[in-house]
Write an enzyme that holds these catalytic residues in place. Structure first.
Site, PDB file in Angstrom:
ATOM      1  N   HIS A  36      63.272  28.297 125.210  1.00  0.00           N
ATOM      2  CA  HIS A  36      63.937  28.128 126.507  1.00  0.00           C
ATOM      3  C   HIS A  36      63.871  26.660 126.944  1.00  0.00           C
ATOM      4  O   HIS A  36      64.831  26.117 127.489  1.00  0.00           O
ATOM      5  CB  HIS A  36      63.232  28.969 127.578  1.00  0.00           C
ATOM      6  CG  HIS A  36      63.265  30.445 127.364  1.00  0.00           C
ATOM      7  ND1 HIS A  36      62.135  31.191 127.160  1.00  0.00           N
ATOM      8  CD2 HIS A  36      64.305  31.327 127.339  1.00  0.00           C
ATOM      9  CE1 HIS A  36      62.470  32.475 127.034  1.00  0.00           C
ATOM     10  NE2 HIS A  36      63.772  32.587 127.131  1.00  0.00           N
ATOM     11  N   LYS A 152      69.905  31.987 118.597  1.00  0.00           N
ATOM     12  CA  LYS A 152      69.135  33.152 118.149  1.00  0.00           C
ATOM     13  C   LYS A 152      69.885  34.433 118.512  1.00  0.00           C
ATOM     14  O   LYS A 152      69.928  35.376 117.734  1.00  0.00           O
ATOM     15  CB  LYS A 152      67.755  33.185 118.800  1.00  0.00           C
ATOM     16  CG  LYS A 152      66.946  34.392 118.372  1.00  0.00           C
ATOM     17  CD  LYS A 152      65.535  34.301 118.850  1.00  0.00           C
ATOM     18  CE  LYS A 152      65.365  34.791 120.266  1.00  0.00           C
ATOM     19  NZ  LYS A 152      65.074  36.237 120.350  1.00  0.00           N
ATOM     20  N   GLN A 156      75.496  37.341 121.378  1.00  0.00           N
ATOM     21  CA  GLN A 156      75.593  37.019 122.803  1.00  0.00           C
ATOM     22  C   GLN A 156      76.381  35.723 122.998  1.00  0.00           C
ATOM     23  O   GLN A 156      77.269  35.636 123.848  1.00  0.00           O
ATOM     24  CB  GLN A 156      74.202  36.886 123.399  1.00  0.00           C
ATOM     25  CG  GLN A 156      74.197  36.352 124.819  1.00  0.00           C
ATOM     26  CD  GLN A 156      72.826  36.405 125.438  1.00  0.00           C
ATOM     27  OE1 GLN A 156      72.384  37.444 125.891  1.00  0.00           O
ATOM     28  NE2 GLN A 156      72.135  35.279 125.457  1.00  0.00           N
TER      29      GLN A 156
HETATM   30  P1  AMP Z   1      66.059  35.418 126.985  1.00  0.00           P
HETATM   31  O1  AMP Z   1      65.118  34.972 128.043  1.00  0.00           O
HETATM   32  O2  AMP Z   1      65.414  35.998 125.773  1.00  0.00           O
HETATM   33  O3  AMP Z   1      67.204  36.251 127.521  1.00  0.00           O
HETATM   34  O4  AMP Z   1      66.745  34.103 126.438  1.00  0.00           O
HETATM   35  C1  AMP Z   1      67.380  33.198 127.316  1.00  0.00           C
HETATM   36  C2  AMP Z   1      68.136  32.183 126.496  1.00  0.00           C
HETATM   37  O5  AMP Z   1      67.221  31.500 125.631  1.00  0.00           O
HETATM   38  C3  AMP Z   1      69.197  32.824 125.582  1.00  0.00           C
HETATM   39  O6  AMP Z   1      70.349  31.993 125.575  1.00  0.00           O
HETATM   40  C4  AMP Z   1      68.510  32.845 124.242  1.00  0.00           C
HETATM   41  O7  AMP Z   1      69.421  32.804 123.159  1.00  0.00           O
HETATM   42  C5  AMP Z   1      67.691  31.575 124.301  1.00  0.00           C
HETATM   43  N1  AMP Z   1      66.555  31.637 123.367  1.00  0.00           N
HETATM   44  C6  AMP Z   1      65.638  32.632 123.263  1.00  0.00           C
HETATM   45  N2  AMP Z   1      64.777  32.383 122.260  1.00  0.00           N
HETATM   46  C7  AMP Z   1      65.168  31.196 121.710  1.00  0.00           C
HETATM   47  C8  AMP Z   1      64.683  30.395 120.617  1.00  0.00           C
HETATM   48  N3  AMP Z   1      63.638  30.760 119.880  1.00  0.00           N
HETATM   49  N4  AMP Z   1      65.325  29.243 120.339  1.00  0.00           N
HETATM   50  C9  AMP Z   1      66.406  28.853 121.088  1.00  0.00           C
HETATM   51  N5  AMP Z   1      66.904  29.561 122.129  1.00  0.00           N
HETATM   52  C10 AMP Z   1      66.298  30.723 122.424  1.00  0.00           C
END
Ligand code: AMP
Length: 284
Positions: A36, A152, A156
């Protein structure tokens, strides 16, 4: 300037109206990690020092198909504020209740057709409808010049790009490569819920994707040759799906002649992890 904490939709809208310069938005479900933070720094770079970056932290009930998953989703607001600020955010929007985004009488749902037919869209019915609806609400409140998402969540990102294009929205959608642990496991808020043996076993995911990539680099192009014996390779993980799809249409692919993605979701200890590898014949 100190981090601003916004709790209501009205505050979020007022923040946007007062913002000077370009506005970058990073939507998250919180429990922030270095993945994030990479998105936040990317937003910061894109809007420049004169711009403003806001992180949204919202565990969106509308995108959860399993109540246990929603309830078990890790949360830590104080830590999230510190992590967002350290990565360069100016503000964090943490709605004090889901009714901030879904007030009584809200009847609008946003759906992107077809791109959700496979992968997570197939195994989590309604998931992307929830994602698209909440993002549309954030975009309405915060009118981003740039919004940033991780690769990742490959499907989405593809759906977000299509939604943005189909609704003629202004601003830019930016994708950021996956940030990984030293052993290759993609960072995820859900990793915190893995048991020690589960965490050790989860390394099967990046290893499996590396093996798919190695087969591709050796010239294998057909579906079964590329995916191989995935159940054995991912054990003791229990695959939700393992698929090979076209990188743009997300349709199933039997033979890779243009960019494709091997994407998967696997349960370890009841924790669902997702990851993917892009296979581009022109780059191999
Ligand atoms: P989430 O909180 O899991 O919904 O993720 C929020 C955002 O962070 C989304 O756009 C995810 O794709 C991105 N994200 C989550 N994990 C990673 C990661 N390991 N590397 C890069 N972006 C990530």
């Amino acid at each position: 300037m100190a981090l601003e904490l916004l709790r209501t939709s009205l505050q979020a809208r007022a923040w946007r109206e007062a913002a000077t310069g370009r506005v970058g938005v990073v939507p998250t479900m919180g429990y922030l990690h270095a993945g994030h933070q990479r998105l936040i720094s990317c937003a910061r770079e894109r809007v420049g020092e004169s711009g403003q970056v806001i992180v949204t932290v919202f565990v969106n009930p509308a995108q959860f198909d399993r109540r246990e998953d929603l309830e078990a989703y890790p949360r830590d607001e104080a830590r999230d504020c510190a992590a967002a600020e350290a990565a360069g955010a100016d503000a964090v929007f943490i709605p004090r209740a889901p009714t901030e985004l879904y007030p009584a009488g809200a009847e609008t749902w946003v759906e992107v057709k077809r791109l959700d037919a496979r992968l997570c869209g197939a195994t989590r019915p309604g998931h992307f409808r929830g994602v698209c609806t909440v993002l549309s609400k954030f975009w309405g409140l915060l009118r981003p010049d740039v919004s940033v998402y991780g690769e990742k969540d490959y499907q989405q990102l593809a759906i977000v790009r299509r939604l943005h294009r189909d609704l003629f929205l202004s601003g830019e959608v930016v994708g950021v490569p996956t940030v990984r642990e030293a052993d290759g496991l993609a960072l995820s808020s859900r990793n915190a819920r893995l048991t020690t043996p589960g965490r050790r076993a989860a390394v099967a995911v990046p290893r499996y994707l590396a093996a798919v990539r190695a087969r591709f680099d050796r010239g294998v192009r057909d579906r079964s040759g590329l995916l191989g014996a995935f159940e054995a390779a991912l054990a003791p993980g229990r695959p939700d799906y393992v698929d090979l799809v076209d990188a743009d249409s997300l349709d199933a692919v039997d033979h890779v002649a243009r960019p494709a993605v091997c994407a998967l979701a696997v349960f370890f200890d009841g924790v669902r992890l997702i990851d993917n590898v892009v296979l581009d014949p022109a780059a191999s």
